[in-house]
Design an enzyme around this catalytic site. Structure first.
Site, PDB file in Angstrom:
ATOM      1  N   ASP A  14       8.458   4.126  -4.642  1.00 53.49           N
ATOM      2  CA  ASP A  14       7.135   4.487  -4.152  1.00 53.49           C
ATOM      3  C   ASP A  14       6.813   3.521  -3.016  1.00 53.49           C
ATOM      4  OD1 ASP A  14       4.646   5.697  -3.947  1.00 53.49           O
ATOM      5  OD2 ASP A  14       3.747   4.421  -5.471  1.00 53.49           O
ATOM      6  N   LEU A  15       5.757   3.785  -2.274  1.00 55.80           N
ATOM      7  CA  LEU A  15       5.419   2.933  -1.131  1.00 55.80           C
ATOM      8  C   LEU A  15       4.254   2.002  -1.437  1.00 55.80           C
ATOM      9  CD1 LEU A  15       5.805   2.153   1.842  1.00 55.80           C
ATOM     10  CD2 LEU A  15       4.323   4.082   2.454  1.00 55.80           C
ATOM     11  N   ASP A  16       3.080   2.578  -1.574  1.00 59.16           N
ATOM     12  CA  ASP A  16       1.885   1.766  -1.779  1.00 59.16           C
ATOM     13  C   ASP A  16       1.955   1.034  -3.112  1.00 59.16           C
ATOM     14  OD1 ASP A  16       1.076   2.907   0.555  1.00 59.16           O
ATOM     15  OD2 ASP A  16      -0.299   4.339  -0.355  1.00 59.16           O
ATOM     16  N   THR A  22      -1.070  -1.019   0.602  1.00 62.82           N
ATOM     17  CA  THR A  22      -1.982  -0.249   1.456  1.00 62.82           C
ATOM     18  C   THR A  22      -3.088   0.399   0.634  1.00 62.82           C
ATOM     19  OG1 THR A  22      -0.630   1.754   1.296  1.00 62.82           O
ATOM     20  CG2 THR A  22      -0.132   0.250   3.102  1.00 62.82           C
ATOM     21  N   LYS A  50      -4.245   5.517  -6.976  1.00 57.14           N
ATOM     22  CA  LYS A  50      -2.871   5.098  -6.710  1.00 57.14           C
ATOM     23  C   LYS A  50      -1.881   6.205  -7.075  1.00 57.14           C
ATOM     24  CE  LYS A  50      -3.179   0.055  -7.234  1.00 57.14           C
ATOM     25  NZ  LYS A  50      -2.743  -1.098  -8.057  1.00 57.14           N
ATOM     26  N   SER A 119       6.911   9.100  -2.056  1.00 55.97           N
ATOM     27  CA  SER A 119       5.514   8.696  -1.928  1.00 55.97           C
ATOM     28  C   SER A 119       4.628   9.897  -1.641  1.00 55.97           C
ATOM     29  CB  SER A 119       5.361   7.666  -0.804  1.00 55.97           C
ATOM     30  OG  SER A 119       4.011   7.426  -0.511  1.00 55.97           O
ATOM     31  N   ALA A 120       3.431   9.893  -2.225  1.00 56.28           N
ATOM     32  CA  ALA A 120       2.468  10.955  -1.956  1.00 56.28           C
ATOM     33  C   ALA A 120       1.842  10.814  -0.575  1.00 56.28           C
ATOM     34  CB  ALA A 120       1.369  10.930  -3.019  1.00 56.28           C
ATOM     35  N   LYS A 150       2.183  13.935  -8.323  1.00 57.10           N
ATOM     36  CA  LYS A 150       2.260  13.257  -9.619  1.00 57.10           C
ATOM     37  C   LYS A 150       0.976  13.557 -10.406  1.00 57.10           C
ATOM     38  CE  LYS A 150       4.421   9.608  -6.903  1.00 57.10           C
ATOM     39  NZ  LYS A 150       4.272   8.259  -6.350  1.00 57.10           N
ATOM     40  N   GLU A 174       7.965   2.246  -9.461  1.00 57.47           N
ATOM     41  CA  GLU A 174       6.591   2.736  -9.311  1.00 57.47           C
ATOM     42  C   GLU A 174       5.581   1.680  -9.737  1.00 57.47           C
ATOM     43  OE1 GLU A 174       4.246   4.835  -8.731  1.00 57.47           O
ATOM     44  OE2 GLU A 174       5.215   6.644  -7.967  1.00 57.47           O
ATOM     45  N   ASP A 175       4.360   1.793  -9.195  1.00 56.69           N
ATOM     46  CA  ASP A 175       3.287   0.878  -9.587  1.00 56.69           C
ATOM     47  C   ASP A 175       2.137   1.597 -10.271  1.00 56.69           C
ATOM     48  OD1 ASP A 175       2.252   2.188  -7.240  1.00 56.69           O
ATOM     49  OD2 ASP A 175       0.767   0.567  -7.094  1.00 56.69           O
TER      50      ASP A 175
END
Length: 478
Positions: A14-16, A22, A50, A119-120, A150, A174-175
């Site tokens: 995932d990104l954020d 971000t 998130k 990532s979304a 998700k 993932e976070d």
């Protein structure tokens, strides 16, 4: 394929919150937008948005005011927020990359393991460019590349296909709880990074990417890959209806769901049903079944049910239905049907009926449409059945989430209000929140007795027996 031929082929990030923070910019942009409209965003907005889609985030930010805007207005607001977010985040540079990320990428690349983004975000590419890491990625699966957000697993399944890998050959980092849920449901091994309480059902929890190496991830994937921890059983359409708890309550069962699509009752023995296997995740206890059904009127639907016995609350079971209308908008009439012969209390936003005279065992069941706070639930009661009905519209190619909770009590003097409160609590918390606690308990107990299956001729059979013993011990009433 033999078990020994499923190496780790890809890691999906995932990104954020995983590679860069971000989320604060997203939350600020949503908050500024909502305040400009004269509303106040929820205090936990940053955590709640998130990992989920832009439109779902907007509805969370607006809260009860979301119903005041039509779809066109919501799209305009989402675009307005995105423009504001771009301005806020344009100064991201390589110094914002989380510690350990670049070293991990180098290690994975040297080991021949593909790196992908899942990532979304629809701004993922500019962020990766700003961080200076775009070159590492085999492919970027962002908000433009998948169909369902998700907690649906589609984003990670899309990434696995892009990598030419089976989900069991991939790890997701993932976070967000929604991302871990999506990855587990898709058959991926998971690593959670961030807040332990919302990620403790992941296969591994870390505080920093500096804790990871290619060798550690390979060991994790070989230990927990889904082909070694999933028990499957083939289903006929009639059996699938039973596993999906559709139609009338089965013999000995307390309830079932009846779904009508544009006036046509969902009946898997009519029309055309493409049925998947019944799957039991032996690490978390979640059982699932899915069917793609085309009605005689050529209305196509995908229906999935996931359910588990709550290890944190003996006697409680929680279910989530994912209902997708393929290629058309659909009006759904949904009825939760309970058998009064078993003794029941039906719950929507209130108790509909109490225990019947002479009934010693009471089952309390309730349902709730996810993210539809204005949904109306109409109760009906007869001598034979208690029914709660609701109606809703599902846009084409979107997923409706319907949650059902039940509480079974074997007692000479059942306390119906107390049982109803347990079901209402589960519905308020939601399927995902309840699953975090339950899955973590089951996984911890299994980990405490790990090693029993090593060298066994039938590893899956041993793990199934161990899982059932573990679940029985956790859900046994004192």
């Amino acid at each position: 394929m033999p078990a020994t031929e499923r190496p780790l082929r890809a890691v999906i990030f995932d990104l954020d919150g995983v590679l860069v923070s971000t989320s604060k910019y997203h939350a600020q942009a949503w908050g500024d937008l909502v305040r400009s409209l004269g509303h106040e965003p929820p205090p936990d907005l940053e955590e709640r948005v998130k990992g989920i889609s832009r439109m779902a985030s907007l509805k969370i930010a607006l809260g009860e005011h979301a119903k005041d805007y039509n779809e066109e207005q919501l799209e305009q607001l989402a675009t307005q927020k995105n423009e504001h977010y771009r301005r806020l985040s344009q100064n991201i540079d390589p110094n914002d990359l989380f510690p350990g990320a670049r070293a991990l990428f180098d290690d994975l690349r040297a080991a021949g393991i593909k790196i992908l983004l899942g990532s979304a975000s629809k701004n993922a590419k500019p962020v990766l460019d700003g961080l200076g890491i775009t070159e590492y990625f085999h492919d970027i699966i962002d908000g433009f590349r998948y169909r369902h957000g998700k907690p649906h697993p589609d984003i990670f399944l899309t990434a696995a296909r892009a990598a030419g890998a089976d989900p069991s050959e991939c790890i997701v980092v993932e976070d967000a709880a929604a991302g871990i849920d999506a990855a587990i449901d898709g058959g991926f091994v998971t690593v959670g990074i961030g807040t332990y309480e919302s990620l403790k059902h992941a296969h591994l929890f870390i505080r920093s990417l500096e804790e990871l190496t290619a060798a550690k991830l390979r060991d994790l994937q070989q230990r927990w890959r889904s082909d070694l921890w999933t028990a499957t059983s083939p289903l006929t359409p009639r059996q699938a209806a039973t596993h999906l708890l559709l139609g009338e309550p089965a013999k000995g069962g307390a309830w079932a769901l009846q779904v009508t699509v544009d006036g046509q009752a969902v009946d898997l023995t009519r029309g055309k049903a493409e049925v998947s296997d019944s799957r039991l995740d032996l690490r978390t206890g979640v059982e699932s079944a899915e069917t793609r059904w085309t009605s005689p009127a050529h209305r196509e639907m995908v229906l999935t049910r996931r359910g588990f016995a709550d290890a944190a609350c003996p006697g409680r079971r929680v279910h989530r239905y994912e209902i997708e209308s393929v290629g058309h908008e659909a009006t759904l009439d949904i009825a939760l049907v309970l058998s009064c012969a078993r003794g029941c209390v039906a719950v929507s936003d209130r108790v509909v009926s109490g225990p019947l005279p002479g009934v010693r065992a009471v089952t309390v069941v309730g349902m709730q449409l996810h993210d539809r706070p204005t949904a109306a639930y109409a109760p009906e009661l007869s001598d034979e059945q208690a029914v709660v009905r609701t109606r809703t519209t599902v846009p084409a190619d979107t997923v409706l989430y319907l949650e059902v909770a039940e509480m079974a009590e074997q007692s000479a003097a059942p306390d119906a209000p107390e049982l109803a409160a347990s079901v209402q609590q589960a519905l308020r918390a939601g399927f995902s929140e309840v699953r975090i606690e339950s899955a973590a308990l089951v996984a911890q107990r299994l980990a405490a007795v790990r090693g029993e299956d090593e060298g066994s001729a039938d590893v899956l059979a041993v793990r199934r027996r161990r899982f059932l013993q573990t679940l029985e011990s956790l859900t046994r009433r004192e």
